[in-house]
Design a protein around this motif. Structure first.
Motif, PDB file in Angstrom:
ATOM      1  N   ALA A  41       0.830  -1.207   0.000  1.00  0.00           N
ATOM      2  CA  ALA A  41       0.000   0.000   0.000  1.00  0.00           C
ATOM      3  C   ALA A  41       0.865   1.256   0.000  1.00  0.00           C
ATOM      4  CB  ALA A  41      -0.925  -0.005   1.214  1.00  0.00           C
ATOM      5  N   ALA A  42       1.940   1.238   0.781  1.00  0.00           N
ATOM      6  CA  ALA A  42       2.836   2.397   0.835  1.00  0.00           C
ATOM      7  C   ALA A  42       3.517   2.631  -0.517  1.00  0.00           C
ATOM      8  CB  ALA A  42       3.878   2.204   1.930  1.00  0.00           C
ATOM      9  N   LEU A  43       3.964   1.552  -1.158  1.00  0.00           N
ATOM     10  CA  LEU A  43       4.607   1.695  -2.469  1.00  0.00           C
ATOM     11  C   LEU A  43       3.622   2.208  -3.511  1.00  0.00           C
ATOM     12  CD1 LEU A  43       6.829  -1.530  -2.588  1.00  0.00           C
ATOM     13  CD2 LEU A  43       7.590   0.840  -2.330  1.00  0.00           C
ATOM     14  N   LEU A  44       2.381   1.705  -3.467  1.00  0.00           N
ATOM     15  CA  LEU A  44       1.362   2.175  -4.406  1.00  0.00           C
ATOM     16  C   LEU A  44       1.112   3.668  -4.226  1.00  0.00           C
ATOM     17  CD1 LEU A  44      -0.819   1.682  -6.529  1.00  0.00           C
ATOM     18  CD2 LEU A  44      -2.373   0.993  -4.679  1.00  0.00           C
ATOM     19  N   ALA A  45       1.030   4.104  -2.963  1.00  0.00           N
ATOM     20  CA  ALA A  45       0.812   5.527  -2.698  1.00  0.00           C
ATOM     21  C   ALA A  45       1.972   6.373  -3.203  1.00  0.00           C
ATOM     22  CB  ALA A  45       0.611   5.746  -1.202  1.00  0.00           C
ATOM     23  N   ILE A 295      -6.544  -4.667   6.613  1.00  0.00           N
ATOM     24  CA  ILE A 295      -7.314  -3.565   6.030  1.00  0.00           C
ATOM     25  C   ILE A 295      -6.964  -2.222   6.677  1.00  0.00           C
ATOM     26  CG2 ILE A 295      -9.626  -2.620   5.681  1.00  0.00           C
ATOM     27  CD1 ILE A 295     -10.672  -5.442   5.437  1.00  0.00           C
ATOM     28  N   ALA A 296      -7.121  -2.131   8.007  1.00  0.00           N
ATOM     29  CA  ALA A 296      -6.977  -0.839   8.683  1.00  0.00           C
ATOM     30  C   ALA A 296      -5.598  -0.221   8.466  1.00  0.00           C
ATOM     31  CB  ALA A 296      -7.265  -1.005  10.178  1.00  0.00           C
ATOM     32  N   VAL A 297      -4.548  -0.972   8.763  1.00  0.00           N
ATOM     33  CA  VAL A 297      -3.195  -0.414   8.649  1.00  0.00           C
ATOM     34  C   VAL A 297      -2.790  -0.179   7.192  1.00  0.00           C
ATOM     35  CG1 VAL A 297      -0.760  -0.843   9.142  1.00  0.00           C
ATOM     36  CG2 VAL A 297      -2.482  -1.330  10.879  1.00  0.00           C
ATOM     37  N   PRO A 298      -3.032  -1.116   6.252  1.00  0.00           N
ATOM     38  CA  PRO A 298      -2.679  -0.827   4.853  1.00  0.00           C
ATOM     39  C   PRO A 298      -3.422   0.378   4.273  1.00  0.00           C
ATOM     40  CG  PRO A 298      -2.951  -3.188   5.156  1.00  0.00           C
ATOM     41  CD  PRO A 298      -3.420  -2.538   6.421  1.00  0.00           C
ATOM     42  N   PHE A 300      -4.550   2.984   5.964  1.00  0.00           N
ATOM     43  CA  PHE A 300      -3.900   4.160   6.540  1.00  0.00           C
ATOM     44  C   PHE A 300      -2.575   4.438   5.826  1.00  0.00           C
ATOM     45  CE2 PHE A 300      -0.571   5.682   9.424  1.00  0.00           C
ATOM     46  CZ  PHE A 300      -1.073   6.947   9.715  1.00  0.00           C
ATOM     47  N   ALA A 301      -1.790   3.380   5.588  1.00  0.00           N
ATOM     48  CA  ALA A 301      -0.507   3.557   4.913  1.00  0.00           C
ATOM     49  C   ALA A 301      -0.692   4.142   3.516  1.00  0.00           C
ATOM     50  CB  ALA A 301       0.225   2.219   4.821  1.00  0.00           C
ATOM     51  N   PHE A 302      -1.745   3.706   2.829  1.00  0.00           N
ATOM     52  CA  PHE A 302      -1.996   4.207   1.472  1.00  0.00           C
ATOM     53  C   PHE A 302      -2.232   5.712   1.476  1.00  0.00           C
ATOM     54  CE2 PHE A 302      -5.179   5.374  -1.738  1.00  0.00           C
ATOM     55  CZ  PHE A 302      -4.455   5.110  -2.899  1.00  0.00           C
ATOM     56  N   PHE A 303      -2.998   6.192   2.452  1.00  0.00           N
ATOM     57  CA  PHE A 303      -3.308   7.626   2.496  1.00  0.00           C
ATOM     58  C   PHE A 303      -2.193   8.441   3.144  1.00  0.00           C
ATOM     59  CE2 PHE A 303      -7.796   6.118   2.142  1.00  0.00           C
ATOM     60  CZ  PHE A 303      -8.097   6.782   0.971  1.00  0.00           C
ATOM     61  N   ALA A 304      -1.350   7.799   3.958  1.00  0.00           N
ATOM     62  CA  ALA A 304      -0.326   8.546   4.696  1.00  0.00           C
ATOM     63  C   ALA A 304       1.017   8.588   3.986  1.00  0.00           C
ATOM     64  CB  ALA A 304      -0.137   7.947   6.087  1.00  0.00           C
ATOM     65  N   ALA A 305       1.304   7.619   3.132  1.00  0.00           N
ATOM     66  CA  ALA A 305       2.657   7.501   2.572  1.00  0.00           C
ATOM     67  C   ALA A 305       2.813   8.173   1.221  1.00  0.00           C
ATOM     68  CB  ALA A 305       3.039   6.020   2.448  1.00  0.00           C
ATOM     69  N   GLY A 306       1.772   8.834   0.725  1.00  0.00           N
ATOM     70  CA  GLY A 306       1.849   9.432  -0.606  1.00  0.00           C
ATOM     71  C   GLY A 306       2.606  10.741  -0.621  1.00  0.00           C
ATOM     72  N   VAL A 307       3.891  10.714  -0.339  1.00  0.00           N
ATOM     73  CA  VAL A 307       4.704  11.916  -0.331  1.00  0.00           C
ATOM     74  C   VAL A 307       5.312  12.121  -1.721  1.00  0.00           C
ATOM     75  CG1 VAL A 307       6.678  10.576   0.531  1.00  0.00           C
ATOM     76  CG2 VAL A 307       6.689  13.056   0.724  1.00  0.00           C
ATOM     77  N   ARG A 308       5.331  13.359  -2.172  1.00  0.00           N
ATOM     78  CA  ARG A 308       5.846  13.669  -3.503  1.00  0.00           C
ATOM     79  C   ARG A 308       7.336  13.997  -3.413  1.00  0.00           C
ATOM     80  NH1 ARG A 308       3.882  14.294  -8.404  1.00  0.00           N
ATOM     81  NH2 ARG A 308       4.723  15.840  -9.864  1.00  0.00           N
ATOM     82  N   VAL A 309       8.154  13.241  -4.173  1.00  0.00           N
ATOM     83  CA  VAL A 309       9.604  13.441  -4.133  1.00  0.00           C
ATOM     84  C   VAL A 309      10.158  13.933  -5.459  1.00  0.00           C
ATOM     85  CG1 VAL A 309       9.931  11.702  -2.334  1.00  0.00           C
ATOM     86  CG2 VAL A 309      10.020  11.004  -4.725  1.00  0.00           C
ATOM     87  N   VAL A 310       9.362  13.913  -6.523  1.00  0.00           N
ATOM     88  CA  VAL A 310       9.843  14.409  -7.810  1.00  0.00           C
ATOM     89  C   VAL A 310       9.598  15.906  -7.893  1.00  0.00           C
ATOM     90  CG1 VAL A 310       9.414  12.195  -8.930  1.00  0.00           C
ATOM     91  CG2 VAL A 310       7.629  13.941  -8.943  1.00  0.00           C
ATOM     92  N   GLY A 311      10.226  16.519  -8.869  1.00  0.00           N
ATOM     93  CA  GLY A 311      10.018  17.951  -9.064  1.00  0.00           C
ATOM     94  C   GLY A 311      10.602  18.806  -7.963  1.00  0.00           C
ATOM     95  N   GLY A 312      11.718  18.360  -7.370  1.00  0.00           N
ATOM     96  CA  GLY A 312      12.371  19.136  -6.324  1.00  0.00           C
ATOM     97  C   GLY A 312      11.927  18.811  -4.923  1.00  0.00           C
ATOM     98  N   THR A 374       3.484   3.186  11.006  1.00  0.00           N
ATOM     99  CA  THR A 374       2.095   3.580  11.260  1.00  0.00           C
ATOM    100  C   THR A 374       1.979   4.689  12.292  1.00  0.00           C
ATOM    101  OG1 THR A 374       1.433   1.312  10.740  1.00  0.00           O
ATOM    102  CG2 THR A 374      -0.177   2.709  11.850  1.00  0.00           C
ATOM    103  N   VAL A 375       2.467   4.437  13.512  1.00  0.00           N
ATOM    104  CA  VAL A 375       2.312   5.416  14.587  1.00  0.00           C
ATOM    105  C   VAL A 375       3.225   6.617  14.353  1.00  0.00           C
ATOM    106  CG1 VAL A 375       2.439   5.763  17.082  1.00  0.00           C
ATOM    107  CG2 VAL A 375       1.635   3.587  16.174  1.00  0.00           C
ATOM    108  N   SER A 376       4.388   6.392  13.767  1.00  0.00           N
ATOM    109  CA  SER A 376       5.287   7.513  13.460  1.00  0.00           C
ATOM    110  C   SER A 376       4.637   8.495  12.503  1.00  0.00           C
ATOM    111  CB  SER A 376       6.600   6.980  12.869  1.00  0.00           C
ATOM    112  OG  SER A 376       7.323   6.230  13.816  1.00  0.00           O
TER     113      SER A 376
END
Length: 449
Positions: A41-45, A295-298, A300-312, A374-376
């Motif tokens: 889920a984190a990788l997908l995000a 379900i619950a943790v994945p 959450f990970a999907f919505f929390a891990a979507g950080v943008r690293v491209v474009g600076g 998750t908690v971090s």
């Protein structure tokens, strides 16, 4: 004149009981699968958030649903962190009570090791985060994130164990499981105390009513078999549980606190409720853990891990002192804290490391405790605000720190993999045919609690 022999010292990480080993093995299987789903889920995000369709990801994450009149007009990301994670902490509360009431850790001499290790594993990362931030001239806003690197993500950590195929003894695996539960409890206490800005007293007082009703329904159902099918029905129990969650949320405390309180109210005594003699706590945990880990943790990970690293985005994040502070806290702080706490117990008590183990095992496990997710991520959102630039930087820091901790732990633990595999092949025999490996001692079931 000869001296009488000194009494034998207590062993750290001895095998424990066969029932506890079976329980740990079952829990680890579920958490390992959950860890794989969490990672996926984190990788997908990450991929979606850095693709040409990243606007669609942001729109989905920020879509708001729920009744505004009840203060529940939340985005999908907030529903994941406030709602779904309450299930995660409900399981954690049940597990914590079971461990310290009827599990092997009901023996206080056993409990002291993971408790001290967890406490040190929280304190040292927090201190290192603060030290790095202060020495780099950070302001007070940065220091709000001091608790980000303090929590271990058990699902992610166990997924790493599965990948490196380690044959760690069940006692060490149980230690990792209990360590994560204890520092989850510490983390939720930190959230309630340090990340609560405004309290609404009336909703919090009212929350005691459904919480008491939930507890009463469980206990009456235990003592009155004819009422049990009704009072213990999941849909019936969900009514007071959801009411307690909503009132805690309205009271200004993070709603996951309600999950912990509900979990701690579940009876753990082995009173033969089921045909297999499992306690109510074991039954509820068995039913809830797949929902939590799968379900619950994945989600959450999907919505929390979507950080943008491209474009600076990556360069901007790496220039933020909070990234360095979090990475140092997770990788160095967790390892020093957990290993140092365990060593302190051995140094200042009569405890000694079990003969079958080496301190390199504890060192590898201590590094693995630095896998925080998750908690971090949840604390990062509370500290800096969901979707803020610094919150995005924290997400990247948690990912980098967890990856580095996992790689270092794999290097250390892989060296012991073959050794423990040979030990299992040699000692995991059942000569008397009773279904219990002969290396485990039998222990009587705990009484009612």
């Amino acid at each position: 004149m000869s001296r009488s022999p000194a009494p034998l010292a207590r062993r750290l990480f001895d095998r424990g009981s066969w029932p506890e080993a079976r329980y740990v093995a079952s829990a680890l299987r579920t958490e390992t699968v959950g860890g794989a789903l969490l990672l996926g889920a984190a990788l997908l995000a990450l991929l979606w958030a850095n693709s040409p369709w990243q606007e669609a990801y942001s729109t989905l994450r920020d879509t708001r649903v729920g009744p505004s009149a009840l203060h529940l007009d939340l985005s999908l990301a907030q529903w994941a962190s406030d709602g779904l994670l309450a299930v995660f902490f409900l399981v954690a509360g049940i597990e914590l009570k079971r461990e310290f009431t009827t599990g092997d850790l009901a023996d206080r001499s056993r409990a002291v090791v993971p408790v001290v290790a967890a406490a040190c594993g929280v304190a040292v990362p927090a201190l290192l985060f603060t030290l790095v931030a202060v020495t780099r001239g950070a302001d007070g806003d940065v220091l709000r994130g001091w608790a980000v690197p303090t929590a271990t993500d058990i699902a992610f950590a166990l997924a790493v164990l599965a990948v490196i195929s380690t044959h760690l003894p069940s006692a060490l695996r149980s230690f990792l499981l209990t360590l994560a539960v204890v520092d989850d409890l510490i983390a939720i206490t930190i959230i309630a105390v340090f990340y609560t800005d405004e309290l609404a007293v009336v909703p919090l007082v009212l929350a005691l009513v459904p919480l008491a009703l939930f507890t009463l329904m469980l206990r009456v159902g235990c003592r009155a078999p004819r009422w049990r099918p009704l009072l213990h029905h999941p849909l019936v129990l969900a009514v007071p549980a959801l009411a307690a969650w909503a009132l805690v949320h309205a009271g200004g405390i993070h709603a996951t606190v309600a999950g912990v309180l509900l979990g701690l109210s579940v009876p753990v005594a082995r009173d033969g409720l089921g045909r297999d003699g499992h306690s109510l706590a074991e039954t509820m945990e068995h039913r809830l853990r797949p929902w939590s880990a799968g379900i619950a943790v994945p989600v959450f990970a999907f919505f929390a891990a979507g950080v943008r690293v491209v474009g600076g985005g990556l360069g901007e994040a790496l220039s933020d002192v909070v990234v360095l502070a979090v990475v140092v806290g997770l990788v160095l702080g967790k390892a020093l804290g957990v290993l140092g706490g365990t060593w302190a117990v051995a140094r200042f008590t009569r405890a000694e490391l079990d003969d079958d183990l080496a301190w390199s095992d504890v060192a590898g496990l201590s590094l693995l405790a630095g896998v925080g997710f998750t908690v971090s991520l949840l604390i990062g959102e509370l500290a800096y605000g969901p979707g803020s630039p610094r919150d995005e930087h924290v997400k990247l820091a948690v990912l980098l720190g967890s990856l580095l901790a996992a790689l270092l732990a794999a290097v250390v633990l892989r060296r012991r993999n073959r050794h423990y595999r040979l030990v299992e092949e040699r000692e995991g025999v059942d000569d008397d045919g009773d279904g219990v490996p002969d290396v485990y001692r039998r222990t009587p079931d705990a009484g009612c609690q």
